[in-house]
Design a protein around this motif. Structure first.
Motif, PDB file in Angstrom:
ATOM      1  N   VAL A  46     -43.595 -13.362 -36.909  1.00 37.01           N
ATOM      2  CA  VAL A  46     -44.167 -12.027 -37.941  1.00 37.01           C
ATOM      3  C   VAL A  46     -44.502 -11.508 -36.403  1.00 37.01           C
ATOM      4  N   ALA A  47     -45.773 -12.385 -35.661  1.00 39.17           N
ATOM      5  CA  ALA A  47     -46.558 -12.158 -34.332  1.00 39.17           C
ATOM      6  C   ALA A  47     -46.857 -13.434 -33.488  1.00 39.17           C
ATOM      7  N   LEU A  48     -46.741 -14.406 -33.745  1.00 40.17           N
ATOM      8  CA  LEU A  48     -46.825 -15.081 -32.937  1.00 40.17           C
ATOM      9  C   LEU A  48     -45.965 -15.849 -32.532  1.00 40.17           C
ATOM     10  N   SER A  49     -44.711 -15.551 -32.712  1.00 36.01           N
ATOM     11  CA  SER A  49     -43.851 -16.563 -31.149  1.00 36.01           C
ATOM     12  C   SER A  49     -43.119 -15.539 -30.529  1.00 36.01           C
ATOM     13  N   LYS A  50     -44.251 -13.891 -30.899  1.00 35.03           N
ATOM     14  CA  LYS A  50     -44.319 -13.656 -29.517  1.00 35.03           C
ATOM     15  C   LYS A  50     -44.666 -13.703 -28.178  1.00 35.03           C
ATOM     16  N   PRO A  51     -43.205 -13.736 -27.037  1.00 32.24           N
ATOM     17  CA  PRO A  51     -43.662 -14.218 -25.576  1.00 32.24           C
ATOM     18  C   PRO A  51     -45.430 -13.351 -24.819  1.00 32.24           C
ATOM     19  N   ASN A  52     -45.529 -14.916 -24.305  1.00 33.92           N
ATOM     20  CA  ASN A  52     -46.716 -14.173 -23.646  1.00 33.92           C
ATOM     21  C   ASN A  52     -46.905 -12.594 -23.137  1.00 33.92           C
ATOM     22  N   PRO A  53     -46.860 -10.901 -22.998  1.00 31.91           N
ATOM     23  CA  PRO A  53     -46.846 -10.659 -22.067  1.00 31.91           C
ATOM     24  C   PRO A  53     -46.927 -10.712 -20.005  1.00 31.91           C
ATOM     25  N   SER A  54     -47.621 -11.480 -20.487  1.00 37.29           N
ATOM     26  CA  SER A  54     -48.461 -11.446 -19.062  1.00 37.29           C
ATOM     27  C   SER A  54     -47.701 -12.833 -18.260  1.00 37.29           C
ATOM     28  N   LEU A  55     -46.777 -13.766 -19.087  1.00 30.33           N
ATOM     29  CA  LEU A  55     -46.177 -14.628 -18.219  1.00 30.33           C
ATOM     30  C   LEU A  55     -44.562 -13.931 -17.566  1.00 30.33           C
ATOM     31  N   PRO A  56     -43.966 -13.822 -16.457  1.00 28.50           N
ATOM     32  CA  PRO A  56     -42.669 -13.661 -15.775  1.00 28.50           C
ATOM     33  C   PRO A  56     -42.071 -14.213 -17.234  1.00 28.50           C
ATOM     34  N   GLU A  57     -40.964 -13.605 -16.870  1.00 22.33           N
ATOM     35  CA  GLU A  57     -39.062 -14.632 -17.699  1.00 22.33           C
ATOM     36  C   GLU A  57     -38.620 -15.919 -16.803  1.00 22.33           C
ATOM     37  N   ILE A 116     -45.969 -20.300 -41.233  1.00 26.38           N
ATOM     38  CA  ILE A 116     -44.902 -19.989 -41.073  1.00 26.38           C
ATOM     39  C   ILE A 116     -44.145 -17.843 -40.813  1.00 26.38           C
ATOM     40  N   PHE A 117     -44.515 -18.077 -41.663  1.00 18.60           N
ATOM     41  CA  PHE A 117     -43.703 -16.181 -42.085  1.00 18.60           C
ATOM     42  C   PHE A 117     -44.987 -15.539 -40.862  1.00 18.60           C
ATOM     43  N   LEU A 118     -46.245 -16.381 -41.027  1.00 14.74           N
ATOM     44  CA  LEU A 118     -47.116 -14.969 -39.989  1.00 14.74           C
ATOM     45  C   LEU A 118     -46.723 -15.456 -38.790  1.00 14.74           C
ATOM     46  N   TYR A 119     -46.052 -17.123 -38.249  1.00 11.72           N
ATOM     47  CA  TYR A 119     -45.498 -17.250 -36.873  1.00 11.72           C
ATOM     48  C   TYR A 119     -44.475 -16.176 -36.550  1.00 11.72           C
ATOM     49  N   LYS A 130     -25.923 -12.577 -34.365  1.00  8.10           N
ATOM     50  CA  LYS A 130     -25.710 -11.016 -34.537  1.00  8.10           C
ATOM     51  C   LYS A 130     -27.083 -10.676 -35.238  1.00  8.10           C
ATOM     52  N   VAL A 131     -27.617 -11.712 -35.382  1.00  7.64           N
ATOM     53  CA  VAL A 131     -29.149 -11.345 -35.682  1.00  7.64           C
ATOM     54  C   VAL A 131     -29.754 -12.635 -35.484  1.00  7.64           C
ATOM     55  N   SER A 132     -31.585 -11.138 -34.576  1.00  6.49           N
ATOM     56  CA  SER A 132     -31.977 -12.381 -34.496  1.00  6.49           C
ATOM     57  C   SER A 132     -32.424 -13.815 -34.983  1.00  6.49           C
ATOM     58  N   SER A 133     -33.556 -14.403 -34.013  1.00  4.95           N
ATOM     59  CA  SER A 133     -33.938 -16.041 -35.146  1.00  4.95           C
ATOM     60  C   SER A 133     -35.412 -15.421 -35.723  1.00  4.95           C
ATOM     61  N   ARG A 134     -35.969 -13.907 -35.160  1.00  9.68           N
ATOM     62  CA  ARG A 134     -36.894 -13.494 -35.346  1.00  9.68           C
ATOM     63  C   ARG A 134     -36.516 -13.001 -37.224  1.00  9.68           C
ATOM     64  N   ALA A 135     -36.116 -12.247 -37.134  1.00 12.65           N
ATOM     65  CA  ALA A 135     -35.353 -11.307 -38.567  1.00 12.65           C
ATOM     66  C   ALA A 135     -35.100 -12.436 -39.393  1.00 12.65           C
ATOM     67  N   MET A 136     -34.321 -13.528 -39.073  1.00 11.96           N
ATOM     68  CA  MET A 136     -33.659 -14.163 -39.976  1.00 11.96           C
ATOM     69  C   MET A 136     -34.914 -15.695 -40.423  1.00 11.96           C
ATOM     70  N   LEU A 137     -35.892 -15.799 -39.570  1.00  8.81           N
ATOM     71  CA  LEU A 137     -37.094 -16.742 -40.548  1.00  8.81           C
ATOM     72  C   LEU A 137     -38.199 -16.049 -40.900  1.00  8.81           C
ATOM     73  N   VAL A 138     -38.123 -14.644 -40.485  1.00  6.26           N
ATOM     74  CA  VAL A 138     -38.815 -13.247 -41.902  1.00  6.26           C
ATOM     75  C   VAL A 138     -38.641 -13.758 -42.917  1.00  6.26           C
ATOM     76  N   THR A 139     -37.233 -13.636 -43.422  1.00  3.64           N
ATOM     77  CA  THR A 139     -37.158 -13.336 -44.410  1.00  3.64           C
ATOM     78  C   THR A 139     -36.698 -14.167 -45.069  1.00  3.64           C
ATOM     79  N   ALA A 140     -36.696 -15.582 -44.087  1.00  2.00           N
ATOM     80  CA  ALA A 140     -36.569 -16.965 -44.876  1.00  2.00           C
ATOM     81  C   ALA A 140     -37.559 -17.003 -45.368  1.00  2.00           C
ATOM     82  N   SER A 141     -38.870 -16.738 -44.631  1.00  5.23           N
ATOM     83  CA  SER A 141     -39.725 -17.094 -45.354  1.00  5.23           C
ATOM     84  C   SER A 141     -40.715 -16.925 -46.337  1.00  5.23           C
TER      85      SER A 141
END
Length: 440
Positions: free
Chosen positions: A421-432, A416-419, A294-305
């Protein structure tokens, strides 16, 4: 829909097997910490020696991580798991045999060899269980949910290891043989696991039998979420192990702990309290499993770190006043109230926040990798060596101040907090990658 439900029912056995292997990863890794106190005594009281077993166990990942990923690619889940439990049995056997050596320096060397060999096994097990559980989920969130539940069994093993071994060793133990019952238990579980896996049918990777061995490692590093995630895993394992190991050392080395706890030996008390750290890891992973879909991995990691950073700071700066806390008396097999420094409670509570980091980082890192997932898992296993490297670095800092050494785990949590918030976002230039659903 009926076919999907049937497939999920058929996955019950492989999921249960992976959960059991998750338990063994933590149990064999976890008993290195209390045994480290014995190794320290056998080595003229050098505090760095207390971390060598953990270092040997984790540094094996640096050597075995990539080959483990290739073995998984070429031979599949079942063969890799069989090799893992066989090597694990051998590693524990070597550690057990070191207890029969009377010459202290030789016994320590053989013990470290056993820890190193066991580390090969832990690396192989991690290589199998994480991608398999992640792939059994029909979406990234559900894959994360299974990894979180598997992590709960991992935490159970980590909870029992310091409690059982700390109780067996006590404060006066000076030989490795004092922990022989633990070695018998570990070898027995590995033996049973071998039989169960050998006679079970495990679903294999869809890429098995294809030209997957030719997939270049460099391809995975095209994905920024994976590239930065590799270092996030490196930091996370150092954070998790360092917090537990040095909270244990902090409590064991405190003269006031013994004075404020009549009838408790410092080593046994430290083991029971750090067992609560791993118990909180279990609780956190169970909660992570419940909300993982129900909760995204990103939101969980931000809170935890962020939570880990706050509690580490509280642990460093809070005045060392003694307060009641729950412990587990392994001799009486009952929970009891012990008195420990308030700041150590904050350090122990970090286990709740660290609990969900592995699954969240892994899930964010492999999202979109598709055919690179197996080789990526092998690279992750290389970086697990951070669990040996960072606590060893922390031991050098702890020579001046044990509490001051916790600034290192703080820095790891900050990355890990920095990752998250920002560094875990996929490349916008790469196709899914069409082979895997990308998390929203």
């Amino acid at each position: 829909m009926k076919q999907t439900q049937s497939s999920k029912r058929n996955f019950a056995l492989p999921i249960a097997i992976m959960f059991a292997l998750f338990f063994m990863i933590a149990f064999v890794t976890g008993y290195q910490n209390p045994l480290g106190s014995v190794i320290e005594k056998m080595s003229a009281g050098n505090p760095i020696m207390s971390q060598l077993g953990t270092l040997a166990n984790f540094i094996a990942y640096a050597f075995m991580g990539y080959p483990a990923g290739k073995l998984l690619q070429n031979r599949g889940f079942r063969v890799t798991a069989l090799w893992a439990v066989t090597i694990g049995f051998i590693g524990v056997l070597i550690t057990y045999l070191s207890g029969f050596i009377t010459e202290a320096s030789t016994a320590v060397v053989i013990y470290l060899v056993g820890a190193f060999v066991a580390g090969f096994s832990m690396c192989l097990l991690n290589t199998v269980v994480n991608p398999m559980l992640n792939s059994l989920g029909s979406t990234p969130n559900k894959g994360n949910q299974l990894v979180q539940f598997g992590g709960a069994f991992n935490s159970l093993g980590a909870t029992l290891a310091p409690v059982i071994v700390g109780g067996l060793l006590g404060g006066s133990a000076s030989t490795i043989a004092s922990a022989n019952p633990v070695f018998f238990l570990a070898m027995g579980i590995f033996f049973v696991a071998f039989l169960v896996i050998y006679f079970s049918h495990l679903p294999e990777s869809p890429d098995l039998g294809k030209a997957v061995a030719k997939v270049p490692v460099s391809g995975a590093f095209r994905y920024r979420n994976f590239t930065f995630g590799v270092f996030a895993i490196f930091c996370y394992v150092g954070l998790e192990v360092g917090m537990a190991n040095w909270t244990y050392q902090y409590l064991e080395k405190s003269e006031m702990v013994g004075i404020n706890n009549s009838g408790f030996e410092a080593a046994a008390l430290a083991g029971t309290v750090v067992g609560i750290y791993w118990l909180l890891m279990l609780v956190g992973r169970l909660l992570g499993g419940v909300i993982g879909s129900k909760v995204s991995s990103r939101a969980m990691l931000v809170t935890a770190s962020l939570g880990a950073m706050i509690f580490i700071v509280l642990g460093i700066f809070t005045k060392e006043s003694f307060v009641p806390f729950v412990g587990f008396d392994s001799k009486e097999l009952a929970f009891s109230v012990v008195n420990i420094p308030l700041n150590s409670i904050f350090l122990v509570l970090c286990g709740l926040f660290a609990s969900i980091m592995w699954g969240a980082i892994f899930n964010l890192s492999v999202t979109g990798l598709g055919k690179y997932t197996a080789v990526a898992s092998g690279i992750f296993m290389v970086m697990v060596c951070g669990g040996g490297i960072f606590p060893a670095i922390q031991s050098v800092i702890a020579g001046s101040s044990i509490l001051g050494s916790f600034w290192l785990p703080f820095a790891l949590a900050a990355y890990i907090f920095l990752y998250a918030v920002a560094l875990s976002k996929p490349n916008p230039s790469l196709p899914e990658n069409p082979e895997i659903l990308v998390e929203e």
